[in-house]
Design a protein around this motif. Sequence first.
Motif, PDB file in Angstrom:
ATOM      1  N   ARG A 165       8.908  11.515 -28.898  1.00  0.00           N
ATOM      2  CA  ARG A 165       8.790  10.346 -29.759  1.00  0.00           C
ATOM      3  C   ARG A 165       7.581  10.484 -30.677  1.00  0.00           C
ATOM      4  NH1 ARG A 165      10.046   5.344 -25.859  1.00  0.00           N
ATOM      5  NH2 ARG A 165       9.916   4.194 -27.807  1.00  0.00           N
ATOM      6  N   SER A 166       7.682   9.895 -31.855  1.00  0.00           N
ATOM      7  CA  SER A 166       6.604   9.964 -32.840  1.00  0.00           C
ATOM      8  C   SER A 166       5.480   9.005 -32.460  1.00  0.00           C
ATOM      9  CB  SER A 166       7.127   9.583 -34.224  1.00  0.00           C
ATOM     10  OG  SER A 166       7.441   8.194 -34.268  1.00  0.00           O
ATOM     11  N   THR A 167       4.323   9.237 -33.044  1.00  0.00           N
ATOM     12  CA  THR A 167       3.185   8.349 -32.812  1.00  0.00           C
ATOM     13  C   THR A 167       3.521   6.928 -33.234  1.00  0.00           C
ATOM     14  OG1 THR A 167       1.636  10.179 -33.144  1.00  0.00           O
ATOM     15  CG2 THR A 167       0.743   7.958 -33.332  1.00  0.00           C
ATOM     16  N   ALA A 168       4.164   6.773 -34.385  1.00  0.00           N
ATOM     17  CA  ALA A 168       4.534   5.441 -34.870  1.00  0.00           C
ATOM     18  C   ALA A 168       5.477   4.743 -33.889  1.00  0.00           C
ATOM     19  CB  ALA A 168       5.172   5.546 -36.249  1.00  0.00           C
ATOM     20  N   ASP A 169       6.406   5.485 -33.319  1.00  0.00           N
ATOM     21  CA  ASP A 169       7.335   4.910 -32.354  1.00  0.00           C
ATOM     22  C   ASP A 169       6.608   4.521 -31.073  1.00  0.00           C
ATOM     23  OD1 ASP A 169       9.838   4.089 -31.364  1.00  0.00           O
ATOM     24  OD2 ASP A 169      10.207   6.053 -30.466  1.00  0.00           O
ATOM     25  N   VAL A 170       5.677   5.344 -30.651  1.00  0.00           N
ATOM     26  CA  VAL A 170       4.877   5.030 -29.457  1.00  0.00           C
ATOM     27  C   VAL A 170       4.114   3.728 -29.682  1.00  0.00           C
ATOM     28  CG1 VAL A 170       2.906   5.762 -28.049  1.00  0.00           C
ATOM     29  CG2 VAL A 170       4.674   7.420 -28.681  1.00  0.00           C
ATOM     30  N   VAL A 171       3.448   3.624 -30.823  1.00  0.00           N
ATOM     31  CA  VAL A 171       2.676   2.418 -31.142  1.00  0.00           C
ATOM     32  C   VAL A 171       3.590   1.195 -31.163  1.00  0.00           C
ATOM     33  CG1 VAL A 171       1.356   1.251 -32.955  1.00  0.00           C
ATOM     34  CG2 VAL A 171       0.812   3.610 -32.330  1.00  0.00           C
ATOM     35  N   SER A 172       4.714   1.292 -31.842  1.00  0.00           N
ATOM     36  CA  SER A 172       5.647   0.169 -31.943  1.00  0.00           C
ATOM     37  C   SER A 172       6.152  -0.273 -30.574  1.00  0.00           C
ATOM     38  CB  SER A 172       6.815   0.564 -32.850  1.00  0.00           C
ATOM     39  OG  SER A 172       7.762  -0.467 -32.910  1.00  0.00           O
ATOM     40  N   THR A 173       6.506   0.693 -29.739  1.00  0.00           N
ATOM     41  CA  THR A 173       6.995   0.383 -28.393  1.00  0.00           C
ATOM     42  C   THR A 173       5.924  -0.331 -27.577  1.00  0.00           C
ATOM     43  OG1 THR A 173       8.508   2.256 -28.415  1.00  0.00           O
ATOM     44  CG2 THR A 173       7.879   1.393 -26.245  1.00  0.00           C
ATOM     45  N   LEU A 174       4.700   0.157 -27.649  1.00  0.00           N
ATOM     46  CA  LEU A 174       3.614  -0.467 -26.881  1.00  0.00           C
ATOM     47  C   LEU A 174       3.269  -1.853 -27.421  1.00  0.00           C
ATOM     48  CD1 LEU A 174       1.322   2.618 -26.263  1.00  0.00           C
ATOM     49  CD2 LEU A 174       2.825   1.468 -24.620  1.00  0.00           C
ATOM     50  N   GLN A 175       3.345  -2.031 -28.731  1.00  0.00           N
ATOM     51  CA  GLN A 175       3.085  -3.356 -29.307  1.00  0.00           C
ATOM     52  C   GLN A 175       4.138  -4.359 -28.844  1.00  0.00           C
ATOM     53  OE1 GLN A 175       2.760  -2.071 -33.431  1.00  0.00           O
ATOM     54  NE2 GLN A 175       0.602  -2.668 -33.425  1.00  0.00           N
ATOM     55  N   ASP A 176       5.374  -3.907 -28.741  1.00  0.00           N
ATOM     56  CA  ASP A 176       6.432  -4.792 -28.224  1.00  0.00           C
ATOM     57  C   ASP A 176       6.199  -5.111 -26.752  1.00  0.00           C
ATOM     58  OD1 ASP A 176       7.677  -4.769 -30.693  1.00  0.00           O
ATOM     59  OD2 ASP A 176       9.209  -3.305 -30.112  1.00  0.00           O
ATOM     60  N   ARG A 177       5.738  -4.126 -26.007  1.00  0.00           N
ATOM     61  CA  ARG A 177       5.522  -4.276 -24.567  1.00  0.00           C
ATOM     62  C   ARG A 177       4.298  -5.143 -24.263  1.00  0.00           C
ATOM     63  NH1 ARG A 177       5.401   1.327 -21.604  1.00  0.00           N
ATOM     64  NH2 ARG A 177       7.439   1.425 -22.598  1.00  0.00           N
ATOM     65  N   TYR A 178       3.262  -5.017 -25.108  1.00  0.00           N
ATOM     66  CA  TYR A 178       1.992  -5.734 -24.893  1.00  0.00           C
ATOM     67  C   TYR A 178       1.608  -6.507 -26.147  1.00  0.00           C
ATOM     68  CZ  TYR A 178       1.753  -2.191 -21.214  1.00  0.00           C
ATOM     69  OH  TYR A 178       2.040  -1.360 -20.145  1.00  0.00           O
ATOM     70  N   PRO A 179       2.339  -7.581 -26.479  1.00  0.00           N
ATOM     71  CA  PRO A 179       2.091  -8.292 -27.737  1.00  0.00           C
ATOM     72  C   PRO A 179       0.681  -8.884 -27.862  1.00  0.00           C
ATOM     73  CG  PRO A 179       3.662  -9.502 -26.365  1.00  0.00           C
ATOM     74  CD  PRO A 179       3.424  -8.176 -25.713  1.00  0.00           C
ATOM     75  N   LYS A 180       0.049  -9.255 -26.768  1.00  0.00           N
ATOM     76  CA  LYS A 180      -1.305  -9.819 -26.843  1.00  0.00           C
ATOM     77  C   LYS A 180      -2.330  -8.778 -27.265  1.00  0.00           C
ATOM     78  CE  LYS A 180      -0.570 -13.577 -23.639  1.00  0.00           C
ATOM     79  NZ  LYS A 180      -0.980 -14.233 -22.404  1.00  0.00           N
ATOM     80  N   ALA A 181      -2.021  -7.500 -27.086  1.00  0.00           N
ATOM     81  CA  ALA A 181      -2.945  -6.418 -27.459  1.00  0.00           C
ATOM     82  C   ALA A 181      -2.451  -5.650 -28.684  1.00  0.00           C
ATOM     83  CB  ALA A 181      -3.116  -5.470 -26.289  1.00  0.00           C
ATOM     84  N   ALA A 182      -1.461  -6.180 -29.380  1.00  0.00           N
ATOM     85  CA  ALA A 182      -0.809  -5.457 -30.481  1.00  0.00           C
ATOM     86  C   ALA A 182      -1.787  -4.970 -31.547  1.00  0.00           C
ATOM     87  CB  ALA A 182       0.273  -6.333 -31.118  1.00  0.00           C
ATOM     88  N   ASP A 183      -2.821  -5.749 -31.834  1.00  0.00           N
ATOM     89  CA  ASP A 183      -3.764  -5.344 -32.883  1.00  0.00           C
ATOM     90  C   ASP A 183      -4.651  -4.176 -32.453  1.00  0.00           C
ATOM     91  OD1 ASP A 183      -4.942  -7.147 -31.041  1.00  0.00           O
ATOM     92  OD2 ASP A 183      -6.523  -7.661 -32.470  1.00  0.00           O
ATOM     93  N   ARG A 184      -4.874  -3.995 -31.160  1.00  0.00           N
ATOM     94  CA  ARG A 184      -5.727  -2.908 -30.658  1.00  0.00           C
ATOM     95  C   ARG A 184      -4.964  -1.612 -30.413  1.00  0.00           C
ATOM     96  NH1 ARG A 184      -7.279  -6.089 -26.018  1.00  0.00           N
ATOM     97  NH2 ARG A 184      -6.669  -4.231 -24.899  1.00  0.00           N
TER      98      ARG A 184
END
Length: 83
Positions: free
Chosen positions: A45-64
């Motif tokens: 998976r690409s870095t962008a996909d990793v970031v997007s997946t984690l932001q969906d999984r942890y919305p309270k930490a999405a900005d970090r």
Amino acid sequence: MLSISPHVVLTKDEDAAVLLDKRSGTYFRLNPLAVSVFEMLSAGRSTADVVSTLQDRYPKAADRIPDDVEKLIATMRDTGVLV
């Protein structure tokens, strides 16, 4: 594209996760977020996909998450985990 060094293996149990570089003998203890990043990158998976997946999984930490993932990837590159 990032790939995992062929000399690196991930070992997990219920309490911890460790990356071992079999060539150098160096090991790294990983937190759950780092394990997720490593596993997603290992799956191609690409870095962008990793970031997007984690932001969906942890919305309270999405900005970090983007900065945290970039720092982790930089560390993995510097230590030879990622090539």
